[in-house]
Structure formats: C-alpha cells, structure tokens
Design a protein around this motif. Structure first.
Motif, PDB file in Angstrom:
ATOM      1  N   GLU A 183       0.841  -1.215   0.000  1.00 12.26           N
ATOM      2  CA  GLU A 183       0.000   0.000   0.000  1.00 12.26           C
ATOM      3  C   GLU A 183       0.868   1.254   0.000  1.00 12.26           C
ATOM      4  N   PHE A 184       1.914   1.242   0.832  1.00 14.87           N
ATOM      5  CA  PHE A 184       2.807   2.398   0.942  1.00 14.87           C
ATOM      6  C   PHE A 184       3.528   2.642  -0.385  1.00 14.87           C
ATOM      7  N   LEU A 185       4.027   1.571  -0.991  1.00 11.23           N
ATOM      8  CA  LEU A 185       4.728   1.680  -2.284  1.00 11.23           C
ATOM      9  C   LEU A 185       3.799   2.263  -3.350  1.00 11.23           C
ATOM     10  N   GLN A 186       2.561   1.787  -3.384  1.00 12.58           N
ATOM     11  CA  GLN A 186       1.623   2.275  -4.412  1.00 12.58           C
ATOM     12  C   GLN A 186       1.282   3.755  -4.196  1.00 12.58           C
ATOM     13  N   ALA A 187       1.156   4.163  -2.913  1.00 14.98           N
ATOM     14  CA  ALA A 187       0.865   5.574  -2.613  1.00 14.98           C
ATOM     15  C   ALA A 187       2.035   6.474  -3.033  1.00 14.98           C
ATOM     16  N   ILE A 188       3.264   6.035  -2.744  1.00 16.80           N
ATOM     17  CA  ILE A 188       4.450   6.805  -3.151  1.00 16.80           C
ATOM     18  C   ILE A 188       4.516   6.881  -4.685  1.00 16.80           C
ATOM     19  N   ASP A 189       4.207   5.754  -5.321  1.00 14.16           N
ATOM     20  CA  ASP A 189       4.228   5.683  -6.778  1.00 14.16           C
ATOM     21  C   ASP A 189       3.246   6.705  -7.380  1.00 14.16           C
ATOM     22  N   ARG A 190       2.033   6.785  -6.805  1.00 14.34           N
ATOM     23  CA  ARG A 190       1.040   7.753  -7.318  1.00 14.34           C
ATOM     24  C   ARG A 190       1.508   9.189  -7.088  1.00 14.34           C
TER      25      ARG A 190
ATOM     26  N   LYS B  87      11.899   8.117  -5.879  1.00 12.30           N
ATOM     27  CA  LYS B  87      12.601   6.995  -6.527  1.00 12.30           C
ATOM     28  C   LYS B  87      13.365   6.176  -5.492  1.00 12.30           C
ATOM     29  N   TYR B  88      14.101   6.874  -4.601  1.00 15.22           N
ATOM     30  CA  TYR B  88      14.875   6.153  -3.583  1.00 15.22           C
ATOM     31  C   TYR B  88      13.954   5.337  -2.680  1.00 15.22           C
ATOM     32  N   MET B  89      12.815   5.942  -2.310  1.00  7.58           N
ATOM     33  CA  MET B  89      11.877   5.231  -1.436  1.00  7.58           C
ATOM     34  C   MET B  89      11.318   3.991  -2.145  1.00  7.58           C
ATOM     35  N   MET B  90      10.950   4.130  -3.415  1.00  5.93           N
ATOM     36  CA  MET B  90      10.377   2.982  -4.134  1.00  5.93           C
ATOM     37  C   MET B  90      11.419   1.879  -4.352  1.00  5.93           C
ATOM     38  N   ASP B  91      12.651   2.270  -4.666  1.00  9.06           N
ATOM     39  CA  ASP B  91      13.726   1.273  -4.803  1.00  9.06           C
ATOM     40  C   ASP B  91      13.891   0.488  -3.508  1.00  9.06           C
ATOM     41  N   ALA B  92      13.894   1.204  -2.389  1.00 11.81           N
ATOM     42  CA  ALA B  92      14.093   0.570  -1.075  1.00 11.81           C
ATOM     43  C   ALA B  92      12.937  -0.367  -0.748  1.00 11.81           C
ATOM     44  N   LEU B  93      11.715   0.077  -0.997  1.00 17.18           N
ATOM     45  CA  LEU B  93      10.542  -0.747  -0.677  1.00 17.18           C
ATOM     46  C   LEU B  93      10.523  -2.013  -1.527  1.00 17.18           C
ATOM     47  N   ARG B  94      10.922  -1.891  -2.783  1.00 18.78           N
ATOM     48  CA  ARG B  94      10.925  -3.078  -3.655  1.00 18.78           C
ATOM     49  C   ARG B  94      11.993  -4.085  -3.217  1.00 18.78           C
ATOM     50  N   ALA B  95      13.043  -3.591  -2.583  1.00 20.16           N
ATOM     51  CA  ALA B  95      14.128  -4.490  -2.177  1.00 20.16           C
ATOM     52  C   ALA B  95      13.806  -5.252  -0.900  1.00 20.16           C
TER      53      ALA B  95
ATOM     54  N   GLY C 141       8.704  -8.990   2.769  1.00 19.45           N
ATOM     55  CA  GLY C 141       7.727  -8.941   3.866  1.00 19.45           C
ATOM     56  C   GLY C 141       6.553  -8.036   3.539  1.00 19.45           C
ATOM     57  N   THR C 142       5.379  -8.377   4.107  1.00 17.02           N
ATOM     58  CA  THR C 142       4.178  -7.597   3.808  1.00 17.02           C
ATOM     59  C   THR C 142       4.177  -6.268   4.558  1.00 17.02           C
ATOM     60  N   ASP C 143       4.740  -6.265   5.777  1.00 14.38           N
ATOM     61  CA  ASP C 143       4.796  -5.021   6.561  1.00 14.38           C
ATOM     62  C   ASP C 143       6.246  -4.637   6.821  1.00 14.38           C
ATOM     63  N   ILE C 144       6.488  -3.327   6.876  1.00 11.02           N
ATOM     64  CA  ILE C 144       7.845  -2.877   7.211  1.00 11.02           C
ATOM     65  C   ILE C 144       7.786  -1.790   8.279  1.00 11.02           C
ATOM     66  N   GLN C 145       8.896  -1.672   8.977  1.00 11.51           N
ATOM     67  CA  GLN C 145       9.016  -0.635  10.010  1.00 11.51           C
ATOM     68  C   GLN C 145       9.904   0.483   9.473  1.00 11.51           C
TER      69      GLN C 145
END
Length: 378
Positions: free
Chosen positions: A270-277, A333-341, A344-348
């Motif tokens: 969800e977080f990745l998709q929101a950042i992407d938008r 971009k940096y945030m999305m790269d990190a999230l894709r790497a 796990g379903t949840d991250i801290q």
C-alpha cells in the motif's frame, strides 16, 4: 578443431559469455569468444578484462549427448557475428570445424557459414586463483542479496569505490553494503565455509548485475573464492571472474542511527503504491520529491507539488505510529527502490527527525535494512 554440438546448449553458453564481451576494448581479440574443445567437452570464454566468464558444455548431460569432439583444438570467433549465427541456425546439431589460417566453417542443415577466426593462443589467460578459502551461498539467495543491494551503488565515477558493493565476511556471516552517499542498502547472510575466513572487498556493481543475470534460480550452491584483486563465482559448468575495486570502502556503520523519534509500521505494498502515485507529479518537479506528514489517529499524508502541473495528496492508515509528529521530504525513486528491495508484507520505518537519515526494515529480522537521506525543501 572439429566438433558437432547441440545448438541449444551452445546458444545458452554463448549468451552467458557474451555478458563479458565488450565492443569497446583496447584489446581487439577481446571482441571475440574463445572456443576450446577437449576430450571432456567444449569451453567458451568471454572477457572484457574486468569481467571474465567461462561456460563449459560437457559431452553429455542427463543422458543426452551434447558434444562430439572429433578433433580437439581452439579458436576465437567474432562474438557479435557468432552469437547471431548460432541463434538462427536451422537444425538442432551444429558442426564447427577449423581449417588453415583460422578459417572456421559452421554448418547446420543446409546452411554453411565461413568465418575468419583468430589465434586462440593470443587470447589473454584467465586469472589463476588459489582456491584455499572458499565459502558457499545457494544461487537463489545470492541473486536475492544482489537484488537487495546493488541498486544503491553510485553511478558517478567521482568516487569510484562507491560504484561497487562492499562484501565483508567474518564470523560465518557475509555483510553486503551499497551506498551512493544519499542512500544505503545492507543485507546480512549466514554462510558456510570450511574454515574461519574473513574478507573485506568491493565488487563492482556492474559485475554483480551481470552475474545475477546468468545464475539459475535453483538453490544449488555457488562457491565464492576471494583474492587480493579478484573474486571468482563457481556454479555448475560456469566460472565468473570479476576484478575488485581498489581503495577502502567508507565506514558505513556510523551512518546508521541507533535511536528514533518517530516509528511507524506500514503495509509495504500500500505504501509503495501511494508513493508511486505521488511521484507521478513529482517526476516533473525538481528531483522527484515527495512529502510525508504524520496526522492524528495513526494516519499519514503523502503529497507532492509541482507548481506547473498541480498537486497530489493521499492519506494512508498505518499499522502503528508512535513518537513525535513528523514532516519530512525525500526522493520518491529512492523510497520505491528501497521498498521493492525489502521482503515482507509489513515494514518498520524509523525516523530521527526531519533532516536526519531514516531507516526501513522488515519486521522480525535485522538481516536487512535500507537507509535514505531526506531532502531539504524550502
């Protein structure tokens, strides 16, 4: 040399060694692929002097005959033409025969090519590596470790050492770290080795990317051998050599914050998709900046403004949110790269203030982390 060889096996080996062949080289013979036929099979070699790849095709595999060596020998053939020819040959069997003056005849079905080869004796020899200290990683885990770190290497040659990934081995653990000084990716894995080995080397990001492409996805072991200036990855029927980068990698441990003022747990997808938008408008603005603001009730607001185009805001419910209020901007971009790497379903995500680096980690493991520096917005 005179051999007949299975076209699929040959095409696969050619494709693998082509990853090391460069069109821009000061040594003309390195624009070629070296073929060597012996009583045990055929070896193909490609090199650009930074990376060298050797692929071996045995006489037979799983009961299927792959190679018939009628006359041993070796030749270097122009990689670009040879690879295209092999791909397009009509029949399953390929005959390769060398004649005087390195002329090479390639036959398949009714098709015949005559290529001018080069003397294989002039091809540079691959490094001879003493295999004293070897450790092993399964191929699929090795690919994962590369994927989770290599994207964070620097693309700028101003600090060449940062274009590589730092591999540190000690106490039965491998720690891989990559940073371009704006973000950092780290992954730890337990390793198996015969004896207590310790290393601290920097492997070029380009080499690791190419290695990842040719490794199979299985969990078969890959042997890794380090020396002062080379690393060798040995998989079944494949040798991959890379030079190491010279110099000392910066001490990154002190960059990682030990305490945090704001901590949140979010659903990764969800977080990745929101950042992407949000980044859809951020892309047009300067360097792709997205803003994150904490709201009451465990909510986040993710927003981006591009004066010429418009504004986007989106609210997202966290799984948990503790600590001080926060207003921070960072590269989408940096945030999305990190999230894709991260797995796990949840991250801290742990923040230590609006202008301090923040950390992303999967829950319940310290084997992986991503660090990002925020962006100043005035």
């Amino acid at each position: 040399m005179n051999i007949s060889i299975d076209r699929e096996a040959l095409a696969k080996s050619v494709q693998d060694v082509m990853k090391a062949v460069s069109t821009r080289t000061t040594i003309p013979i390195l624009t070629g692929i070296k073929l060597t036929a012996t009583a045990s099979g055929v070896t193909l070699t490609g090199s650009d002097s930074d990376i060298s790849i050797e692929s071996f095709i045995p006489l037979e595999k799983e009961g299927k005959l792959l190679v018939d060596v009628k006359r041993p020998g070796s030749i270097v053939l122009q990689a670009r033409f040879f690879s295209e020819i092999v791909k397009k040959l009509p029949q399953q069997t390929v005959e390769i025969e060398t004649e005087d003056n390195f002329l090479t005849i390639i036959r398949s079905g009714h098709s015949e090519f005559r290529l001018n080869g080069l003397n294989a004796d002039e091809y540079p020899r691959l490094p001879q590596i003493e295999e004293e200290n070897v450790f092993q990683i399964p191929a699929d885990l090795l690919k994962t470790v590369i994927r989770q770190t290599v994207f964070a290497v620097s693309t700028s040659e101003t600090r060449p050492i940062l274009t590589g990934v730092n591999w540190k081995v000690e106490h039965g653990e491998l720690v891989c770290t990559a940073t371009d000084s704006h973000r950092l990716a780290m992954r730890k894995v337990k390793i198996e080795s015969e004896n207590e080995v310790s290393y601290n080397v920097v492997i070029p990001g380009k080499s690791l990317n190419e290695l990842s492409k040719i490794l199979d996805d299985g969990n078969h072991p890959v042997d890794i051998v380090m020396t002062a200036n080379q690393v060798l990855f040995k998989a079944e029927h494949l040798l991959f050599f890379s030079r190491l980068l010279d110099g000392n990698y910066p001490e990154t441990a002190r960059l990682i914050p030990t305490e945090s003022k704001t901590t949140m747990i979010v659903n990764t997808k969800e977080f990745l998709q929101a950042i992407d938008r949000a980044s859809l408008l951020a892309r047009e603005g300067r360097n792709n900046v997205v803003k994150l603001t904490t709201l009451p009730g465990g909510m986040l607001e993710i927003s981006s403004i591009s004066p010429e185009i418009g504004k986007v805001t989106e609210q997202l419910q966290t799984e948990s949110l503790e600590g001080e209020e926060l207003n921070i901007s960072f590269s989408a971009k940096y945030m999305m790269d990190a999230l894709r790497a991260l797995d796990g379903t949840d991250i801290q995500i742990s923040f230590t203030g609006a202008m301090r680096p923040f950390l992303l980690r999967p829950l319940h493991t310290d084997s992986m982390l991503q660090l990002i520096l925020p962006v100043r917005t005035y």
